[in-house]
Structure formats: structure tokens, C-alpha cells
Design an enzyme around this catalytic site. Structure first.
Site, PDB file in Angstrom:
ATOM      1  N   SER A 149       0.581  -1.137   0.154  1.00  0.00           N
ATOM      2  CA  SER A 149      -0.056  -0.027   0.099  1.00  0.00           C
ATOM      3  C   SER A 149       1.023   1.152   0.028  1.00  0.00           C
ATOM      4  O   SER A 149       1.635   1.269  -0.864  1.00  0.00           O
ATOM      5  CB  SER A 149      -1.060  -0.133   1.158  1.00  0.00           C
ATOM      6  N   GLU A 174      -9.513  -5.227  -5.630  1.00  0.00           N
ATOM      7  CA  GLU A 174      -8.883  -3.886  -5.061  1.00  0.00           C
ATOM      8  C   GLU A 174      -9.436  -2.711  -6.018  1.00  0.00           C
ATOM      9  O   GLU A 174      -9.253  -2.689  -6.922  1.00  0.00           O
ATOM     10  CB  GLU A 174      -7.416  -3.928  -4.916  1.00  0.00           C
ATOM     11  N   HIS A 219      -7.337  -6.087  -0.772  1.00  0.00           N
ATOM     12  CA  HIS A 219      -5.985  -5.059  -0.353  1.00  0.00           C
ATOM     13  C   HIS A 219      -5.128  -5.779   0.566  1.00  0.00           C
ATOM     14  O   HIS A 219      -5.533  -6.341   1.670  1.00  0.00           O
ATOM     15  CB  HIS A 219      -6.365  -3.763   0.104  1.00  0.00           C
TER      16      HIS A 219
END
Length: 297
Positions: free
Chosen positions: A140, A234, A264
């Protein structure tokens, strides 16, 4: 083992918090719901002012290290939240890991995280690790930080790591990816509104189009090999796909690994999710390959 729907029910069991302290606590709780591998040793350390943590499984090669930056939108996440994921991949790859608790926004906006990432790189080099014995990775926002760190090292003429490993990377803070909208109904974790609040806190008025904070738009030429792993469910799928295209166009050896139905950073829950374990094994195989290739150069 659980399936992805069981994991989604876990997320829905608690309402979304609003304050930064509550968000950080919830992320630590949900991401560390399962303990890390029992045979991995975790050793806290400090890099100047930055808390960090080594991990090492029995029989692993201490001369190779994964430098890891956790996710959390630059505003949450911690060594604790990602200990299981980092420890498992290090164990499977047979290498040492070093996880970094870089400074978080809004208390510490850009460029604090990047400064801490570069300090961690310099720390490893001062410890005697040659660049070909280091891989940088992150998920991320940690994927963003991984890419930004490699770009900065190249810009300053420093040696580059053996490779970069990006999981569910958030690399476009302008948020122009199409899947932010097309996957909104099926992504249980990441929404456009949520990302906007994180970006505002991290940027603190800085231009989101600046390649230093949105490395999707950076000059990527000359970077080492990159593995991108992302789930098909995602909202950030398009960030990963576009990044793979940009890296390929820059002549960077790139592997894009898209996992059907995954969400995610699904590898955080490898202890209960078969696809998380399988993706961790895939990453570990790739790490062994790039370390071996770098050692032959």
C-alpha cells in the site's frame, strides 16, 4: 482455512473508526489477528530515532535482508500490524528482514517517511550489507515508499537494491485510477473517500502530482527488478496495472501478479487464508531468485 468472504466478515464486525488513534488501533488489531510464525525471532532495534525490528527464522541467511515498509496510508500501520506477514515471507525466503516504523502523518507529513526510509537504507549499508544483498519491499503506502526510495537513490547516484517488492501499491495520490470507482462495491477496505483523507493528511498541502509522492509518474528508468502483487477485487488494482506498464515502458524487468478475488494486502492474513499463504510463497520464491541473480553479477 478461511476464505475471502470470511475475511470480509471479520472487517465488517467492527464499525470504521474516525480518529487517528482509533484507526491505528483498529489496524493493528485486525492485521495482527493471527500470531506470527512461532519459530521466527523478532529483535527490536533503533535506527537513530526510528524504531525498527529484525526478524530471523532458524537456518535463514543473515547476509540477505528484506527492508520492509508497512502500509496504512502513511497515517497508520506499524511493525506490530505487519509482523506476521513480514516474518512469514522472510522465513519462506530464508532471509533476514528489517521492518521500519517510519514517522506517520498527520503529525509528520511528507517528507518524513521518505527521510526515515533513506535512513534505514543507510543504516543497512553501514552495517556492511552490500546493495545486492538488500531488497526493499512494502504494501500500500509502503509500496509507494519503496518505489520513491529507489527513485531517490537512483537520482542521488547511490547504489540500488537487488530488487523492489510491492504489494497492493498506492502510487498515484491524484487518485485517477479507474478501479477506485469500478471496484468500490467489492473492496471492503479501501475507498476513494478514505484515500482522500489519508492523502490530505500526508501531503499537508504538497502537490499530489509531484512524482516524489506519486511515483507512478516518476522517471522509472534504471530501477532494479520489481514484483507487483495485487488482488483483482482491489480499488487500487489500476495503480498496480498502470505501474507495471510504466515500469515496462522504462525497460525495468517487472512481474505483475494479479490474484483473483483477493483484496488489499491479503497476505496479511496468510495464517487463515490459503491464497495469502500461496502469494507469500510466490513472493519468497521471487526473492530467492533475485538475490541469486544479484549475487552472480
Amino acid at each position: 482455512m478461511a476464505d475471502i468472504d470470511d475475511l470480509k466478515r471479520l472487517f465488517a464486525a467492527k464499525p470504521r473508526p474516525t480518529s487517528w488513534a482509533e484507526r491505528r488501533q483498529r489496524m493493528d488489531e485486525i492485521c495482527s489477528v493471527d500470531p506470527p510464525p512461532a519459530d521466527v525471532e523478532f529483535i527490536p532495534t533503533m535506527i537513530d530515532r526510528i524504531p525498527a525490528e529484525w526478524s530471523l527464522a532458524p537456518g535463514s541467511d543473515e547476509s540477505r535482508v528484506l527492508l520492509y515498509f508497512h502500509g496504512g496510508g502513511y497515517c497508520s500501520g506499524s511493525i506490530a500490524s505487519h509482523r506476521g506477514m513480514v516474518g512469514l515471507v522472510g522465513k519462506l525466503a530464508g532471509i533476514r528482514t528489517l521492518a521500519i516504523a517510519y514517522r506517520l502523518a498527520p503529525e509528520h507529513p511528507y517528507p518524513a517517511a521518505l527521510e526515515d526510509a533513506l535512513s534505514a537504507w543507510r543504516f543497512l549499508r553501514a552495517q556492511g550489507y552490500p546493495p545486492q544483498a538488500i531488497v526493499i519491499g512494502g504494501d500500500s503506502a509502503g509500496g509507494n515508499l519503496t518505489l520513491a526510495t529507489m527513485v531517490r537513490l537512483r537520482e542521488t547516484g547511490d547504489a540500488l537494491p537487488a530488487a523492489g517488492w510491492l504489494v497492493s501499491p498506492w502510487v498515484d495520490l491524484c487518485m485517477t485510477g479507474s478501479t477506485l470507482d469500478s471496484r468500490a462495491a467489492i473492496d471492503p477496505l479501501i475507498s476513494r473517500e478514505y484515500l482522500a483523507s489519508l492523502a490530505d493528511a500526508f501531503l499537508a498541502g504538497h502537490d499530489p502530482a509531484d512524482p516524489r509522492v506519486s511515483p507512478l509518474h516518476a522517471d522509472l528508468a534504471g530501477l532494479p527488478p520489481v514484483l507487483i502483487q495485487v488482488g483483482s477485487s482491489e480499488t487500487l488494482l489500476d495503480d498496480a496495472v498502470r505501474l507495471a506498464g510504466a515500469l515496462g515502458a522504462a525497460e525495468v524487468r517487472t512481474t505483475l501478479d494479479v490474484w483473483p478475488r483477493m483484496i488489499h494486502a491479503w497476505m496479511l492474513w496468510s495464517a487463515r487464508l490459503a491464497e495469502g499463504r500461496a502469494a507469500s510463497e510466490r513472493a519468497a520464491d521471487w526473492l530467492r531468485t533475485v538475490f541469486s541473480a544479484a549475487a552472480r553479477k
